[in-house]
Design a protein around this motif. Structure first.
Motif, PDB file in Angstrom:
ATOM      1  N   ARG A 182       0.698  -0.953   0.038  1.00 18.83           N
ATOM      2  CA  ARG A 182      -0.441   0.064  -0.306  1.00 18.83           C
ATOM      3  C   ARG A 182       0.112   1.168  -0.117  1.00 18.83           C
ATOM      4  N   LYS A 183       2.601   1.002   0.356  1.00 20.30           N
ATOM      5  CA  LYS A 183       3.139   2.646   0.808  1.00 20.30           C
ATOM      6  C   LYS A 183       3.615   2.308  -0.861  1.00 20.30           C
ATOM      7  N   PHE A 184       4.073   1.523  -1.644  1.00 20.10           N
ATOM      8  CA  PHE A 184       4.161   1.909  -2.970  1.00 20.10           C
ATOM      9  C   PHE A 184       3.450   1.716  -4.223  1.00 20.10           C
ATOM     10  N   MET A 185       1.279   2.402  -3.585  1.00 16.23           N
ATOM     11  CA  MET A 185       0.936   2.541  -4.619  1.00 16.23           C
ATOM     12  C   MET A 185       0.454   4.550  -4.708  1.00 16.23           C
ATOM     13  N   SER A 186       0.311   4.496  -5.775  1.00 17.93           N
ATOM     14  CA  SER A 186       0.620   6.335  -5.741  1.00 17.93           C
ATOM     15  C   SER A 186      -0.655   6.632  -5.478  1.00 17.93           C
ATOM     16  N   GLY A 187      -1.128   7.680  -5.457  1.00 19.32           N
ATOM     17  CA  GLY A 187      -1.868   8.910  -5.437  1.00 19.32           C
ATOM     18  C   GLY A 187      -3.356   8.112  -6.367  1.00 19.32           C
ATOM     19  N   SER A 188      -3.538   7.555  -7.594  1.00 17.70           N
ATOM     20  CA  SER A 188      -4.326   7.401  -8.121  1.00 17.70           C
ATOM     21  C   SER A 188      -4.648   5.765  -8.274  1.00 17.70           C
ATOM     22  N   GLU A 189      -3.699   5.495  -7.304  1.00 18.51           N
ATOM     23  CA  GLU A 189      -3.676   3.092  -7.424  1.00 18.51           C
ATOM     24  C   GLU A 189      -4.646   3.612  -6.701  1.00 18.51           C
ATOM     25  N   ALA A 190      -6.005   2.644  -6.129  1.00 23.45           N
ATOM     26  CA  ALA A 190      -7.033   2.299  -5.534  1.00 23.45           C
ATOM     27  C   ALA A 190      -6.303   0.724  -5.171  1.00 23.45           C
ATOM     28  N   ILE A 191      -6.825  -0.094  -6.526  1.00 18.78           N
ATOM     29  CA  ILE A 191      -6.517  -0.899  -6.569  1.00 18.78           C
ATOM     30  C   ILE A 191      -5.229  -2.050  -6.895  1.00 18.78           C
ATOM     31  N   ALA A 192      -4.821  -2.905  -5.977  1.00 14.34           N
ATOM     32  CA  ALA A 192      -3.292  -3.568  -5.847  1.00 14.34           C
ATOM     33  C   ALA A 192      -3.884  -5.376  -6.157  1.00 14.34           C
ATOM     34  N   VAL A 193      -3.494  -6.020  -7.724  1.00 21.49           N
ATOM     35  CA  VAL A 193      -4.228  -7.027  -8.205  1.00 21.49           C
ATOM     36  C   VAL A 193      -2.261  -7.571  -8.960  1.00 21.49           C
ATOM     37  N   GLY A 194      -2.405  -8.519  -8.669  1.00 21.10           N
ATOM     38  CA  GLY A 194      -1.235  -9.897  -9.727  1.00 21.10           C
ATOM     39  C   GLY A 194      -1.836 -10.171 -11.066  1.00 21.10           C
ATOM     40  N   LEU A 195      -0.748 -10.220 -11.988  1.00 18.56           N
ATOM     41  CA  LEU A 195      -1.471 -10.882 -13.350  1.00 18.56           C
ATOM     42  C   LEU A 195      -1.549 -11.751 -13.834  1.00 18.56           C
ATOM     43  N   GLU A 196      -2.099 -11.806 -14.611  1.00 18.29           N
ATOM     44  CA  GLU A 196      -2.840 -13.605 -14.684  1.00 18.29           C
ATOM     45  C   GLU A 196      -1.262 -14.242 -15.779  1.00 18.29           C
ATOM     46  N   GLN A 197      -1.049 -15.551 -15.126  1.00 19.96           N
ATOM     47  CA  GLN A 197       0.314 -15.783 -15.115  1.00 19.96           C
ATOM     48  C   GLN A 197      -0.028 -16.731 -16.236  1.00 19.96           C
ATOM     49  N   THR A 198      -1.176 -16.605 -17.523  1.00 22.69           N
ATOM     50  CA  THR A 198      -0.719 -17.841 -18.636  1.00 22.69           C
ATOM     51  C   THR A 198      -1.497 -16.753 -20.099  1.00 22.69           C
ATOM     52  N   PRO A 199      -1.214 -16.921 -20.501  1.00 21.89           N
ATOM     53  CA  PRO A 199      -1.909 -16.532 -22.461  1.00 21.89           C
ATOM     54  C   PRO A 199      -3.215 -15.984 -22.330  1.00 21.89           C
ATOM     55  N   HIS A 200      -4.171 -16.082 -21.272  1.00 27.93           N
ATOM     56  CA  HIS A 200      -5.710 -16.448 -21.565  1.00 27.93           C
ATOM     57  C   HIS A 200      -6.142 -15.261 -22.271  1.00 27.93           C
ATOM     58  N   TYR A 201      -5.719 -13.732 -21.643  1.00 30.44           N
ATOM     59  CA  TYR A 201      -5.666 -12.562 -22.581  1.00 30.44           C
ATOM     60  C   TYR A 201      -5.146 -12.814 -23.564  1.00 30.44           C
ATOM     61  N   TYR A 202      -4.328 -12.696 -24.153  1.00 36.03           N
ATOM     62  CA  TYR A 202      -3.496 -13.086 -25.314  1.00 36.03           C
ATOM     63  C   TYR A 202      -4.199 -13.512 -26.295  1.00 36.03           C
ATOM     64  N   LEU A 203      -5.380 -14.962 -25.843  1.00 40.85           N
ATOM     65  CA  LEU A 203      -5.504 -15.288 -26.685  1.00 40.85           C
ATOM     66  C   LEU A 203      -7.001 -14.771 -26.996  1.00 40.85           C
ATOM     67  N   VAL A 204      -7.715 -14.489 -25.866  1.00 41.60           N
ATOM     68  CA  VAL A 204      -9.413 -13.734 -25.983  1.00 41.60           C
ATOM     69  C   VAL A 204      -9.002 -12.154 -26.843  1.00 41.60           C
ATOM     70  N   SER A 205      -8.015 -12.276 -26.641  1.00 40.67           N
ATOM     71  CA  SER A 205      -7.843 -10.318 -27.309  1.00 40.67           C
ATOM     72  C   SER A 205      -7.402 -10.585 -29.154  1.00 40.67           C
ATOM     73  N   VAL A 206      -7.309 -11.483 -29.670  1.00 42.43           N
ATOM     74  CA  VAL A 206      -7.043 -11.901 -31.229  1.00 42.43           C
ATOM     75  C   VAL A 206      -7.214 -10.285 -32.027  1.00 42.43           C
ATOM     76  N   ASN A 207      -8.712 -10.911 -31.757  1.00 41.92           N
ATOM     77  CA  ASN A 207      -8.989 -10.095 -32.729  1.00 41.92           C
ATOM     78  C   ASN A 207      -9.223  -8.514 -32.705  1.00 41.92           C
ATOM     79  N   HIS A 208      -8.840  -8.364 -31.504  1.00 40.41           N
ATOM     80  CA  HIS A 208      -8.499  -6.852 -31.525  1.00 40.41           C
ATOM     81  C   HIS A 208      -7.062  -6.534 -31.897  1.00 40.41           C
ATOM     82  N   ARG A 209      -6.432  -7.181 -31.928  1.00 41.53           N
ATOM     83  CA  ARG A 209      -4.770  -6.640 -32.636  1.00 41.53           C
ATOM     84  C   ARG A 209      -5.510  -6.809 -33.731  1.00 41.53           C
ATOM     85  N   LYS A 210      -5.732  -7.470 -34.294  1.00 41.21           N
ATOM     86  CA  LYS A 210      -6.470  -7.861 -35.838  1.00 41.21           C
ATOM     87  C   LYS A 210      -6.617  -6.455 -36.615  1.00 41.21           C
ATOM     88  N   LYS A 211      -7.442  -6.052 -35.628  1.00 44.71           N
ATOM     89  CA  LYS A 211      -7.954  -4.477 -36.126  1.00 44.71           C
ATOM     90  C   LYS A 211      -6.957  -3.368 -36.100  1.00 44.71           C
TER      91      LYS A 211
END
Length: 388
Positions: free
Chosen positions: A242-271
């Motif tokens: 919490r001490k390292f969060m900037s003034g605007s950062e209100a939610i601290a959360v970890g990253l998804e450690q699989t390519p799940h979001y890379y796969l589901v957003s493939v059509n976004h990157r195509k466009k």
């Protein structure tokens, strides 16, 4: 999400507990547990004296009650989580808030009581108004300590369903998509049938955006945890972020450690060929197994509540070319891609995940190590591995 049995099998003989032992245990439990199921806004312990943690645990079924909740996957996970919580403690005072229902509350208390009794039997705390001393109980050579103070409260999870019914229905429309059954050929050559679990239609997967509206204003933050976790370090180290969060950062959360979001957003990157959405790094998406909510900042935020509209959900789903399937985790991922300043990314060791989808393709398996790379020993192990 419950029978009660304490088994001691360490080549020791335990006689029937004496009256003084029972009185000692009773006095400790009276200190620890608040017996009532209260509204979330009525929880009592809000001071900085405690580390505040939340767990969603509800909907214990009649089948689980009859067979013994400890024999179910969910029950075993919860028991192991609580055991690791005590084992990793360095004495930090702990306030636990369970978002639950009347039926499930009883079983939460039973499992926690069972684990606390094991500590009590191993090293007597003794009667008194407070747990004053650390307990050094050795298991496999590791000191096992107990929180100097432990308080447990039960808050009614159904309050969210009645208070935010319309908001939750909108979220489920865009982030609870059941999708179609999909047949995949994994890198091992086997055929897998992939479906989205119906559990993500339950309100509990969509209530996080409203915590700051319902918990007492005196409560500055709360850290929420999934039940399939193993704690390796005292949670005071986590809350230090919490001490390292900037003034605007209100939610601290970890990253998804699989390519799940890379796969589901493939059509976004195509466009948008220049987009890095879903690439490994800060835009690879979130995993909400461990989250710190800075409730003070969320209450003061000028944009957080304004972003929670059906119009925005529709815009983001169409922009990134995927409907959410796992609730507020998908919502927060898309919100981060829109307004990254609201979020602080926790180091990988605070939510080190074990999940690896056996149905991933050969191409996906090649990039999986990029997403799962964590050079540090886990401080919280997230045992969310795929179970066939």
């Amino acid at each position: 999400m419950w029978g009660y049995k304490v088994i001691v099998c360490l080549c020791l003989i335990y006689l029937t507990p004496t009256n003084s032992t029972r009185e000692s245990e009773g006095s400790v439990f009276d200190q620890i547990f608040e017996d009532s199921l209260v509204l979330p806004g009525e929880i009592k312990y809000t001071s900085d004296e405690f580390l505040h943690m939340g767990i969603i645990f509800c909907n214990v079924t009649f089948y689980e009650k009859d067979t013994g909740i400890e024999t179910t996957k969910h029950g075993r996970q919860f028991k192991n989580m609580i055991r690791s919580l005590f084992k990793s403690s360095e004495g930090t005072p702990l306030h636990m808030v369970f978002l639950t229902d009347q039926q499930s509350k009883h079983f939460i208390k039973q499992i926690m009581t069972s684990e606390i009794v094991k500590v009590l039997r191993a090293a007597s705390i003794g009667p008194g108004t407070e747990i004053n001393d650390f307990l050094n109980v050795y298991r496999e050579g590791t000191p096992w300590k107990f929180p100097r103070k432990l308080r447990v409260e039960f808050a009614d999870i159904n309050y969210f369903s009645t208070t935010f019914k319309e908001e939750l229905d909108h979220l489920k429309l865009w982030y609870g998509n059941m999708g179609q059954e999909e047949v995949k050929i994994g890198s091992d050559g086997k055929t897998y049938i992939y479906t989205i679990s119906r559990k993500y239609q339950k309100d509990l997967f969509y209530i996080a955006p409203f915590y700051h509206k319902v918990f007492p204003k005196e409560l500055k933050y709360i850290a929420f945890f999934d039940v399939d976790l193993q704690f390796k370090k005292d949670l005071s180290e986590l809350i230090e972020h919490r001490k390292f969060m900037s003034g605007s950062e209100a939610i601290a959360v970890g990253l998804e450690q699989t390519p799940h979001y890379y796969l589901v957003s493939v059509n976004h990157r195509k466009k948008y060929p220049d987009s890095k959405i879903g690439f490994h790094g800060k835009t690879q998406g979130f995993n909400t197994g461990v989250v710190i909510y800075d409730l003070e900042k969320l209450r003061k935020s000028e944009i957080f509540d304004l972003m929670l509209t059906p119009e925005n959900y529709r815009t983001w789903v169409y922009k990134y070319y995927f409907y959410g399937t796992v609730g507020d985790q998908d919502l927060f991922t898309q919100m981060y891609w829109e307004v990254p300043d609201l979020f602080y990314i926790l180091p990988c060791e605070w939510n080190l995940q074990t999940h690896k989808d056996p149905s991933m393709s050969v191409e996906t398996e090649k990039i999986y190590p990029l997403y799962h790379d964590c050079p540090h020993e886990p401080k919280i192990l997230h045992d969310n591995k795929y179970i066939l």
